[in-house]
Design a protein around this motif. Structure first.
Motif, mmCIF file in Angstrom:
data_model
loop_
_atom_site.group_PDB
_atom_site.id
_atom_site.type_symbol
_atom_site.label_atom_id
_atom_site.label_comp_id
_atom_site.label_asym_id
_atom_site.label_seq_id
_atom_site.Cartn_x
_atom_site.Cartn_y
_atom_site.Cartn_z
ATOM 1 N N ARG B 91 99.882 -46.004 12.080
ATOM 2 C CA ARG B 91 99.516 -45.272 13.303
ATOM 3 C C ARG B 91 99.085 -46.244 14.058
ATOM 4 N N GLY B 92 98.181 -47.194 13.934
ATOM 5 C CA GLY B 92 97.558 -48.151 14.520
ATOM 6 C C GLY B 92 98.898 -49.071 15.400
ATOM 7 N N ILE B 93 99.821 -49.233 14.494
ATOM 8 C CA ILE B 93 100.950 -50.082 14.745
ATOM 9 C C ILE B 93 101.795 -49.372 15.830
ATOM 10 N N ILE B 94 101.845 -48.107 15.798
ATOM 11 C CA ILE B 94 102.798 -47.382 16.945
ATOM 12 C C ILE B 94 101.823 -47.101 17.977
ATOM 13 N N GLU B 95 100.531 -46.756 17.895
ATOM 14 C CA GLU B 95 99.787 -46.738 18.958
ATOM 15 C C GLU B 95 99.534 -48.243 19.747
ATOM 16 N N GLY B 96 99.595 -49.165 18.898
ATOM 17 C CA GLY B 96 99.782 -50.205 19.482
ATOM 18 C C GLY B 96 100.868 -50.615 20.432
ATOM 19 N N LEU B 149 96.525 -41.369 25.369
ATOM 20 C CA LEU B 149 97.290 -42.646 25.122
ATOM 21 C C LEU B 149 98.546 -42.458 24.848
ATOM 22 N N ALA B 150 99.195 -41.535 23.989
ATOM 23 C CA ALA B 150 100.377 -41.139 23.534
ATOM 24 C C ALA B 150 101.406 -40.559 24.753
ATOM 25 N N ASP B 151 100.798 -40.354 25.666
ATOM 26 C CA ASP B 151 101.516 -40.091 26.958
ATOM 27 C C ASP B 151 101.820 -41.339 27.952
ATOM 28 N N MET B 152 100.950 -42.442 27.593
ATOM 29 C CA MET B 152 100.949 -43.226 28.496
ATOM 30 C C MET B 152 102.168 -44.118 28.629
ATOM 31 N N ALA B 153 102.921 -44.414 27.530
ATOM 32 C CA ALA B 153 103.908 -45.350 27.716
ATOM 33 C C ALA B 153 105.257 -44.436 28.412
ATOM 34 N N GLN B 154 104.893 -42.965 28.492
ATOM 35 C CA GLN B 154 106.256 -42.384 28.992
ATOM 36 C C GLN B 154 107.265 -42.422 28.310
ATOM 37 N N SER B 155 107.326 -42.449 26.983
ATOM 38 C CA SER B 155 108.563 -42.498 26.168
ATOM 39 C C SER B 155 108.669 -41.513 25.088
ATOM 40 N N SER B 156 109.690 -40.686 25.291
ATOM 41 C CA SER B 156 109.755 -39.726 24.276
ATOM 42 C C SER B 156 109.934 -40.232 22.752
ATOM 43 N N VAL B 157 110.596 -41.358 22.680
ATOM 44 C CA VAL B 157 110.911 -41.917 21.345
ATOM 45 C C VAL B 157 109.708 -41.994 20.660
ATOM 46 N N LEU B 158 108.641 -42.885 21.510
ATOM 47 C CA LEU B 158 107.233 -43.275 20.916
ATOM 48 C C LEU B 158 106.423 -42.262 20.632
ATOM 49 N N ARG B 159 106.451 -41.028 21.767
ATOM 50 C CA ARG B 159 105.541 -39.915 21.297
ATOM 51 C C ARG B 159 105.992 -39.230 20.227
ATOM 52 N N ARG B 160 107.353 -38.909 19.913
ATOM 53 C CA ARG B 160 107.643 -38.281 18.985
ATOM 54 C C ARG B 160 107.430 -38.890 17.593
#
Lengths: 257, 257
Positions: B91-96, B149-160
DNA sequence: CTCAAAACTAATGTATACATAAATGGTAAA
DNA sequence: TTTACCATTTATGTATACATTAGTTTTGAG
């Protein structure tokens, strides 16, 4: 991992076979990105009842190819160019963590041997000249390399997550190897890629976690470079990359030439 | 994201309601790790037909709580201590990555404002003294922070992907906040955590991608520290961490005190 | 003409029956 | 005692009918 081998075609159940058929229909563009999927129509088309068809739709949702609609039913997910890019990078991030964890925790000699053999076989396949590459064999061994890496951390969580990411079309390690390009830059990328295979094996052997992680992250960048190369110089090759038909035209147009 | 709020309890369909019930049964230990799930028995127990029950089982497989058996059917997945640890780190890696991408690509002012307000609210809740922490409110705002934070990258791939990881019990950001501990080290970890919230916001504002990534990776380490603290000093608290009943005793015993 | 409500149609959710595969138990042979 | 085979039982996969919801069209009022 998201490896699409021919043996997958013989699914054990009707639901599994429907997954294969539906995936093909989506990736072939028979159902457009954003397009709805209707159960009755599809079950008739596939010659099965709605029950396994629904199961198949659920599985493709898990894969990320379909989205569930708020009123029920499914639609084909539309991707942006950034989504493709992010998915590739994310794979690199997770493979990077796997490589680091493997280096930190150590790897059983038998597993290292498997990877050593694969890397050695890749060395023979790549050759020393750009015209001297057996692409089909390279692709096969590349897949083996990545499967071996996925096992190295001995972590069910990491393996499962990598599997999830690479289920997306365009996100598996071999998804860019069908590009037919005679551009020396593309061919040369295979040499670089193989150098990275060698390097990450060494880093893991030496317990160099940070190095292993950095190499795998950069390794995935290769696929991103190839994607950009294709978009800029020969868009006809986009059809050789699975799932690129699902990327919206607007974001493809927006990629700087 | 794997946020288990009460409003989820009112699922729209029977399948969704069955998911909630089954998840509860598994996490409460009513079905042991490794234990098989039988459709007929469960559908009778839940008072629904097998059809939505099967759908619910498939959804829980997606969440990672159940495994599909080769002969059909499902079993409850058993975890090791390392699995828990790896899930938190992942989780930390992906949030990172999300934080880095947000910093690199920039974030719309409105989204930054949302996070600024959340961080400011967290500051008031945490207080200046370990006895001065409103835990329930902290937990709420912590969740909001991570959602923002999850929304901030504006990336559906990362959020998912983040959503997928945090669906595992014990992998969501708030999953360690139910620990009842008066140990000052635990309470102090909230101050550190909040300092990291502040820091990552600043890093994103300043476009410092590498810094943002490193902070979020370290941020997840806090949960790993709390897990280890509990295992070493007060194992009765393990029941306050969702999913810890699914961890095999052997690997829990193996954790060094 | 526009908008809201009602009626109708189509799609999805669910229950139940049937088909198929997996699992279990008993028996005989080595 | 162990193993293999067969019959029976149980569990899962699938088809179909019915129930419920979503979406579309029609109608009537302002």
């Amino acid at each position: 991992m998201g490896v699409r081998v021919q043996s997958d075609r013989q699914g054990k159940t009707q639901a599994q076979r429907a997954v294969l058929e539906l995936r093909h229909m989506v990736l072939a563009g028979e159902i457009a990105a954003g397009g709805r999927l209707f159960e009755v129509e599809l079950s008739e088309h596939l010659g099965i009842s709605r029950t396994p068809l629904r199961e198949a739709l659920g599985m493709l949702e898990y894969e990320g190819l379909l989205l569930r609609r708020s009123g029920g039913g499914y639609e084909v997910r539309e991707f942006t160019f950034d989504d493709v890019s992010d998915a590739i990078e994310l794979r690199g991030i997770i493979e990077g963590m796997i490589a680091r964890v493997a280096a930190e925790r150590g790897v059983a000699p038998a597993r290292l041997d498997v990877m050593r053999e694969t890397v050695a076989a890749l060395d023979t396949v790549v050759g020393t000249d750009a015209n001297d590459v057996n692409f089909a064999r390279y692709s096969e061994l590349n897949t083996q390399f990545h499967l071996a890496l996925a096992d190295m951390a001995q972590s069910s969580v990491l393996r499962r997550e990598l599997e999830h990411v690479t289920r997306l079309p365009f996100a598996a390690p071999g998804d860019f190897l069908n590009i037919q390009s005679q551009d020396p830059r593309f061919l040369r990328s295979l040499f670089i890629s193989q150098a990275q295979h060698r390097a990450v094996l060494e880093a893991i052997e030496l317990g160099e976690g940070a190095r292993a992680e950095a190499i795998m992250r950069e390794h995935a960048r290769g696929a991103r470079h190839n994607l950009q190369h294709v978009v800029r110089t020969d868009r006809s090759q986009l059809r050789n990359i699975p799932g690129l038909t699902l990327v919206d035209d607007k974001s493809l147009l927006g990629v700087k030439p």
